[in-house]
Design a protein around this motif. Structure first.
Motif, PDB file in Angstrom:
ATOM      1  N   ALA A  39     -16.238   2.343   1.084  1.00 54.07           N
ATOM      2  CA  ALA A  39     -15.562   3.608   1.363  1.00 54.07           C
ATOM      3  C   ALA A  39     -16.429   4.572   2.149  1.00 54.07           C
ATOM      4  O   ALA A  39     -15.914   5.328   2.987  1.00 54.07           O
ATOM      5  N   TRP A  80     -14.819  -7.111   0.928  1.00 56.36           N
ATOM      6  CA  TRP A  80     -15.117  -5.918   0.127  1.00 56.36           C
ATOM      7  C   TRP A  80     -15.319  -4.761   1.096  1.00 56.36           C
ATOM      8  O   TRP A  80     -16.312  -4.696   1.798  1.00 56.36           O
ATOM      9  N   ALA A 131      -7.146  -1.579  -4.601  1.00 59.11           N
ATOM     10  CA  ALA A 131      -7.678  -0.288  -4.171  1.00 59.11           C
ATOM     11  C   ALA A 131      -8.577   0.299  -5.255  1.00 59.11           C
ATOM     12  O   ALA A 131      -8.248   0.249  -6.440  1.00 59.11           O
ATOM     13  N   MET A 132      -9.696   0.868  -4.819  1.00 59.56           N
ATOM     14  CA  MET A 132     -10.654   1.464  -5.751  1.00 59.56           C
ATOM     15  C   MET A 132     -10.751   2.975  -5.606  1.00 59.56           C
ATOM     16  O   MET A 132     -11.353   3.645  -6.442  1.00 59.56           O
ATOM     17  N   GLY A 133     -10.194   3.524  -4.512  1.00 59.38           N
ATOM     18  CA  GLY A 133     -10.194   4.968  -4.332  1.00 59.38           C
ATOM     19  C   GLY A 133     -11.571   5.596  -4.284  1.00 59.38           C
ATOM     20  O   GLY A 133     -11.756   6.757  -4.678  1.00 59.38           O
ATOM     21  N   THR A 164     -16.199   2.160  -3.118  1.00 58.85           N
ATOM     22  CA  THR A 164     -15.330   1.092  -2.599  1.00 58.85           C
ATOM     23  C   THR A 164     -13.954   1.604  -2.219  1.00 58.85           C
ATOM     24  O   THR A 164     -13.336   2.385  -2.962  1.00 58.85           O
ATOM     25  N   ALA A 165     -13.484   1.143  -1.065  1.00 60.40           N
ATOM     26  CA  ALA A 165     -12.099   1.411  -0.654  1.00 60.40           C
ATOM     27  C   ALA A 165     -11.183   0.348  -1.260  1.00 60.40           C
ATOM     28  O   ALA A 165     -10.330   0.664  -2.096  1.00 60.40           O
ATOM     29  N   THR A 166     -11.380  -0.920  -0.859  1.00 63.59           N
ATOM     30  CA  THR A 166     -10.522  -2.000  -1.354  1.00 63.59           C
ATOM     31  C   THR A 166     -11.294  -3.304  -1.424  1.00 63.59           C
ATOM     32  O   THR A 166     -12.331  -3.475  -0.781  1.00 63.59           O
ATOM     33  N   SER A 192      -4.600  -7.154  -2.593  1.00 63.33           N
ATOM     34  CA  SER A 192      -5.460  -6.037  -2.227  1.00 63.33           C
ATOM     35  C   SER A 192      -5.622  -5.140  -3.450  1.00 63.33           C
ATOM     36  O   SER A 192      -4.631  -4.803  -4.104  1.00 63.33           O
ATOM     37  N   ASP A 251      -9.949  -7.060  -0.497  1.00 65.67           N
ATOM     38  CA  ASP A 251      -8.791  -7.701   0.135  1.00 65.67           C
ATOM     39  C   ASP A 251      -9.000  -9.208   0.202  1.00 65.67           C
ATOM     40  O   ASP A 251     -10.124  -9.681   0.450  1.00 65.67           O
TER      41      ASP A 251
END
Length: 269
Positions: A182, A179, A150-152, A118-120, A148, A122
């Motif tokens: 990434a 959702w 962030a999950m990196g 996951t990226a983010t 938002s 929002d």
């Protein structure tokens, strides 16, 4: 020559397995906002009817990422641009059931049928000028997220809860939750109808809710088997009731998977 052929076949086999594993990950990497219930969740639970395919796969509202600069087209935001889920874009005259909220902190929970890098996550909200009787467009939304997370690239849990600080609003509005994945070009979209200071509204009077009853719907289906593989829409009977699968499953006992689980009871038998 024979050894070279074996090597080539081994490489081809490994490539096939890699592609299969990748496709399996994509098939399982789905999710939707379940609390407050999104339109997808309301259709899956049966609180709203005449929803089409989304009733059986609320987790599948997947579309191109990049919102708001890219992503689904205006008027198709709630369906993620998926024509089979177009019922989610229909405003139903502004009569989607709403969740009563107030300005300030509110928790939002996503349910995942499996986990994606996951990226983010929002969250967007509609402007004061929002008209709930019209399909959602970018012009309806404040295009800066109100929250938002962030999950990196990390994988989410099977449920993810976020505390979102809701701004001041009055009357009926919509939270647009996204959702962002990434490691693919896609994102998952959820539309959540809310009412600031309201009583929660109710289902569209032209589409009354259905609840499992005694009309025998699905009771002619075969008995559930713990070893069988079931796909979205498959029906079984178990323990004196009929159930319908919301997505692919095997080994999950009907009646034990919970309100947002794979098996949805359709009738008492």
């Amino acid at each position: 020559m024979r050894n070279t052929r074996k090597i080539i076949l081994s490489i081809a086999g490994a490539a096939t397995l890699a592609v299969s594993a990748s496709l399996a990950a994509l098939a399982w990497g789905h999710g939707y906002t379940s609390d407050p219930p999104s339109r997808s969740a309301l259709c899956a639970s049966g609180e709203v009817t005449n929803c089409g395919a989304i009733s059986y796969e609320p987790q599948s509202v997947e579309g191109p990422k990049g919102f708001p600069a890219a992503g689904p087209a205006d008027g198709e935001l709630c369906s993620g641009g998926n024509a089979p889920f177009a019922e989610l874009d229909d405003p139903r005259g502004g009569n989607w059931p709403t969740t009563s909220v107030n300005a300030g902190n509110r928790s939002f929970t996503w349910t995942m049928t499996a986990r994606h890098s996951t990226a983010t996550f929002d969250y967007y909200i509609t402007k004061d000028s929002y008209d709930p009787t019209q399909p959602l467009t970018r012009d309806d939304l404040v295009l800066t997220p109100i929250a938002s997370f962030a999950m990196g690239g990390a994988q989410p849990d099977h449920t993810m809860t976020h505390n979102v600080n809701l701004p001041q609003r009055s009357g009926q509005h919509l939270i647009f939750s996204v959702w962002v994945i990434a490691d693919t070009a896609n994102a998952f979209y959820s539309c959540i109808d809310v009412d600031f200071g309201g009583d929660g509204g109710g289902p569209d009077p032209t589409d009354p809710p259905t609840t499992p009853g005694g009309d025998g719907t699905g009771c002619d289906a075969g008995a559930w088997s713990s070893s069988a593989v079931y796909n979205s829409g498959d029906e079984v009977t178990y323990g004196g009731a009929a159930y319908r699968a919301s997505w692919w499953t095997t080994g999950e006992t009907p009646g034990t998977t919970g309100e947002w689980g794979v098996w949805r009871q359709t009738s008492a038998c």
